[in-house]
Design an enzyme around this catalytic site. Structure first.
Site, PDB file in Angstrom:
ATOM      1  N   ASN A   1     125.414 -48.209  18.536  1.00  0.00           N
ATOM      2  CA  ASN A   1     124.997 -49.229  17.579  1.00  0.00           C
ATOM      3  C   ASN A   1     123.906 -48.757  16.629  1.00  0.00           C
ATOM      4  O   ASN A   1     123.883 -49.142  15.461  1.00  0.00           O
ATOM      5  CB  ASN A   1     124.499 -50.463  18.341  1.00  0.00           C
ATOM      6  CG  ASN A   1     123.960 -51.542  17.431  1.00  0.00           C
ATOM      7  OD1 ASN A   1     124.699 -52.122  16.651  1.00  0.00           O
ATOM      8  ND2 ASN A   1     122.661 -51.813  17.519  1.00  0.00           N
TER       9      ASN A   1
ATOM     10  N   ASP B   1     120.624 -49.213  12.007  1.00  0.00           N
ATOM     11  CA  ASP B   1     121.877 -49.773  12.485  1.00  0.00           C
ATOM     12  C   ASP B   1     123.061 -49.061  11.830  1.00  0.00           C
ATOM     13  O   ASP B   1     123.264 -49.145  10.620  1.00  0.00           O
ATOM     14  CB  ASP B   1     121.938 -51.267  12.161  1.00  0.00           C
ATOM     15  CG  ASP B   1     122.915 -52.012  13.040  1.00  0.00           C
ATOM     16  OD1 ASP B   1     122.630 -52.150  14.236  1.00  0.00           O
ATOM     17  OD2 ASP B   1     123.966 -52.449  12.527  1.00  0.00           O
TER      18      ASP B   1
ATOM     19  N   ASP C   1     125.625 -49.625  25.527  1.00  0.00           N
ATOM     20  CA  ASP C   1     124.571 -50.549  25.112  1.00  0.00           C
ATOM     21  C   ASP C   1     125.000 -51.387  23.911  1.00  0.00           C
ATOM     22  O   ASP C   1     125.822 -50.962  23.092  1.00  0.00           O
ATOM     23  CB  ASP C   1     123.324 -49.722  24.761  1.00  0.00           C
ATOM     24  CG  ASP C   1     122.132 -50.572  24.409  1.00  0.00           C
ATOM     25  OD1 ASP C   1     121.697 -51.351  25.277  1.00  0.00           O
ATOM     26  OD2 ASP C   1     121.620 -50.453  23.277  1.00  0.00           O
TER      27      ASP C   1
ATOM     28  N   HIS D   1     126.921 -56.210  19.394  1.00  0.00           N
ATOM     29  CA  HIS D   1     126.345 -56.058  18.064  1.00  0.00           C
ATOM     30  C   HIS D   1     127.070 -55.004  17.224  1.00  0.00           C
ATOM     31  O   HIS D   1     126.541 -54.523  16.221  1.00  0.00           O
ATOM     32  CB  HIS D   1     124.861 -55.738  18.193  1.00  0.00           C
ATOM     33  CG  HIS D   1     124.125 -56.766  18.993  1.00  0.00           C
ATOM     34  ND1 HIS D   1     123.890 -58.033  18.525  1.00  0.00           N
ATOM     35  CD2 HIS D   1     123.620 -56.735  20.255  1.00  0.00           C
ATOM     36  CE1 HIS D   1     123.261 -58.735  19.454  1.00  0.00           C
ATOM     37  NE2 HIS D   1     123.087 -57.971  20.513  1.00  0.00           N
TER      38      HIS D   1
ATOM     39  N   GLU E   1     127.691 -53.629  27.654  1.00  0.00           N
ATOM     40  CA  GLU E   1     126.715 -54.711  27.703  1.00  0.00           C
ATOM     41  C   GLU E   1     127.059 -55.732  26.620  1.00  0.00           C
ATOM     42  O   GLU E   1     126.890 -55.470  25.437  1.00  0.00           O
ATOM     43  CB  GLU E   1     125.301 -54.175  27.465  1.00  0.00           C
ATOM     44  CG  GLU E   1     124.255 -55.276  27.469  1.00  0.00           C
ATOM     45  CD  GLU E   1     123.009 -54.929  26.668  1.00  0.00           C
ATOM     46  OE1 GLU E   1     121.925 -55.392  27.043  1.00  0.00           O
ATOM     47  OE2 GLU E   1     123.123 -54.213  25.647  1.00  0.00           O
TER      48      GLU E   1
END
Length: 701
Positions: free
Chosen positions: A189, A287, A318, A322, A352
């Protein structure tokens, strides 16, 4: 896409162990085709025998994870405490008196303590990110170090605070020699905070008001190109702000493509809601523009190297929620294929997805093609039941949604269950918060009940390092990341350790600690009776309010049934419910020495002591089914598109497994997945929809 469903079929077959497997080969998710296309002879559906042999799920449904932050576990080499850097703590990141800085733990220390970890019954070691990090981010009171591993600058080497790549190879070799797999915590991410904006403003700017621009100044929506190889050419002027990198840091990141600021979303800080949840920077962390094919390929190559060169057994991923879904479909499929070509058919990836809603977590398995997610829905329900004395109905609802995870390669048995973690806080923290007046003995009993619930239900349980020593803490994040070795951090020294008289001023590797002993015992119980690890889980009883929650775990190979019952009430509770066998003795195996016998109607009555669990084992095998199973298929509505749910009602036959298969047009039949407990459903989503004619191709389900 418009499915055309045939009339229900009633195909049957019988498996070894007298477990009936019902297959739904007649489930034809066929596109409505032009007459010319329909004229071709479609391939016949697979036989029931072939479908019955289909693997119900991935091999890795028997793991017991131990999750550890290397910096907080054991210091095996003080020479690397500062990561080879010099200067103040703001330069080195090392300050063992501050919970936000490196404490000194490393790979050599972890390697020396592998027997301690193995003693818990651990089969898989999950390591927080090991890659080289930016040592310190933030200023003043907000300054903190990258001890946790989530601020990566170099994806090709171990952070020097933890040791070397060679130290990691040694750890993996020794863990494998002891029969433990090794999993890496990985990130796609974001990277460390390096990219800045010339405007020096950081609030999130939405795409609607500030669209991306091509290098020629034409607005476009990047979502239209996600998952494809076609992406517009862009430059520094394509963003709502002008990304820039300080000259001294232009080549900081490895691989080098990560130094290109156009590889990032560049929209400002996330508000953790709406569009910004996938496009915004997490507190400034850069990001990645995961809709870009260059980023997808780059991240594939980064992690393929760790599979190839280090023999890692799987990934915990992770911040999955997102990142756009198209990225996961491509990335996970590519990593699976890469590992398989190297003989790693058992490579396992779980993500996650920070949500307690199964409707949010499950699409990352069915659409994103991950093998599992961290089971946040289970975590919330387990806390409510074990710590807060809540109703068992919440747990029943979580397991009742297991069908949502069914795919051709996985199902809910692969979910990775846990009670607390390094972000949200420990189970010991929740116990203290939920029961402020409880004694240590009362907290210990509730902690044990939570462990029993996690270890005896479906899924792969995780022990968060220190929980076996009763660690608590004031909350999540830094407050849940105590050292196992003697601490010098004031905030940790006053933390309670449930079941012990110890403080964090001393080491905490006590194999005699009550929770360590209990976890070891539960692990041994699962090993001796494999059905408690991956056996079919069948709902039996759920009290409305505090009280008994019960289910069966049945060995699909032998047919042996185990009854597992919990009681979160303050006094003993009894419950009467059905089992799989009539006139059969069930002897106490855990938590009780009593034997109960089912009546002619297959019912038993159990009494579960206050705040504990029992396990009963059937003395005999279930009788052969009196009737053959019959199958009634429930097809989605005509014209259904997007996510659809074929389901099957099964009558008779005892314990059944339903295997769903489908075809698109006249294409090959594909197995969609299997269900072995109610509700027997399979959820499938097409990545896009299309009209009945002409026919269209769909992306992998």
């Amino acid at each position: 896409m418009t499915p055309r469903w045939p009339a229900p079929g009633t195909r049957r077959t019988t498996r070894a162990g007298r477990v009936a497997a019902v297959t739904a080969a007649a489930l034809a998710a066929a596109l409505v085709q032009p007459l010319a296309a329909r004229a071709a002879t479609p391939p016949p559906p697979p036989s029931d025998a072939a479908l019955a042999k289909t693997a119900a799920r991935h091999d890795l449904t028997r793991e017991q994870f131990y999750f550890v932050l290397p910096d907080r576990f054991a210091n095996g080499d003080t020479a690397n405490d500062k990561g080879g850097l010099t200067g103040s703590r703001l330069a080195t990141g090392y300050d063992p008196t501050d919970k936000g800085f490196y404490q000194g733990g490393d790979l050599k220390g972890l390697t020396r303590r592998l027997d301690y970890i193995k003693g818990l019954g651990t089969t898989a070691l999950w390591l927080a990110p090991l890659f080289k990090n930016q040592p310190v981010q933030g200023t003043g009171k907000d300054a903190s170090a990258g001890y946790h591993g989530y601020w990566i600058t170099d994806f090709t080497q171990v952070d020097p605070h933890f040791g070397t790549n060679e130290d990691l190879e040694t750890l993996i070799d020794k863990a494998h020699a002891k029969g433990m797999k090794v999993f890496f915590d990985v990130i796609t991410n974001h990277t460390a905070d390096v990219v800045d904006y010339e405007e020096k403003s950081y609030g999130y700017l939405a795409k609607g008001a500030f669209p991306y621009l091509t290098k020629d100044g034409e607005p476009f929506d990047d979502a239209d190109h996600a998952g494809t190889k076609d992406f517009p050419e862009v430059d520094a002027g394509s963003f709502p702000r002008t990304p820039t990198v300080p000259s001294a840091r232009k080549n900081l990141k490895v691989p080098s493509w990560l130094n290109d600021p156009t590889m990032y979303h560049n929209r400002g800080d996330s508000t953790f809601a709406g569009e910004s949840s996938t496009y915004g920077d997490f507190s400034g962390l850069d990001d990645l523009w995961t809709e870009r094919p260059e980023v997808v390929r780059g991240m594939e190559k980064i992690y393929q190297r760790w599979v190839r060169d280090f023999g890692v057994d799987g990934f915990r991923i992770d911040t999955v929620k997102h990142v756009n879904m198209e990225f996961w479909t491509q990335w996970a499929t590519a990593l699976d294929a890469y590992a398989a070509k190297r003989g790693r058919d058992d490579f396992f990836m779980f993500g996650e997805v920070y949500s307690a809603d199964t409707a949010v977590t499950s699409p990352y398995v069915t659409q994103g093609r991950l093998d599992a997610t961290l089971d946040f829905p289970f975590q919330e329900a387990a806390r409510q039941y074990a710590s807060q004395g809540g109703s068992a109905k919440k747990l029943a609802a979580v397991f009742g949604d297991d069908y949502r995870y069914t795919t051709d390669k996985a199902n809910a048995y692969e979910q990775v269950t846990f009670l607390g973690n390094h972000d949200m806080g420990r189970i010991g923290t929740f116990l203290n918060q939920d029961n402020p007046k409880a004694t240590d003995a009362e907290l210990l009993a509730k902690d044990k009940l939570a462990n029993e619930l996690m270890f005896l239900s479906r899924g792969n349980p995780v022990v968060y390092y220190g929980d076996e020593q009763g660690f608590t803490g004031a909350g999540g994040d830094k407050d849940a990341r105590q050292t196992m070795f003697a601490s010098k951090t004031a905030d940790y020294l006053d933390d309670d350790e449930i079941g012990t008289d110890r403080t964090h001023a001393s080491d905490a590797y006590d194999t005699g600690a009550p929770l360590y002993r209990q976890i070891s015992t539960l692990a041994a119980l699962r090993k001796a009776h494999p059905a408690l690890t991956d056996g079919i889980q069948t709902e039996r009883y759920a009290a409305d309010g505090a009280g008994v929650y019960a289910f069966s775990r049945t060995d699909a190979r032998t047919g042996t049934e185990y009854v597992v019952a919990f009681n979160n009430a303050g006094e003993a509770k009894s419950a009467t419910f059905a089992t799989g066998s009539a006139d059969t003795a069930f002897r106490g195996l855990h938590g009780t020495s009593a034997t109960v016998t089912s009546d002619a109607g297959k019912k038993i009555t159990v009494t579960v002591p206050a705040g504990s669990a029992i396990v009963l084992e059937a003395a005999g095998k279930p009788a052969a089914p009196a009737t053959k199973p019959t199958l009634t298929l429930r097809a989605p509505a005509a014209g259904a598109t997007g996510t659809v749910e074929p389901s099957a009602d099964v009558d008779g036959g005892g314990l059944n497994r339903v295997v769903f298969a489908a075809q698109v047009g006249n294409g090959k039949w594909r197995t969609l997945g299997s269900a072995d407990h109610a509700p027997t459903r399979s959820r499938r989503s097409s990545a896009r929809t299309c009209p009945p004619a002409p026919p269209c191709a769909t992306r992998p389900w």
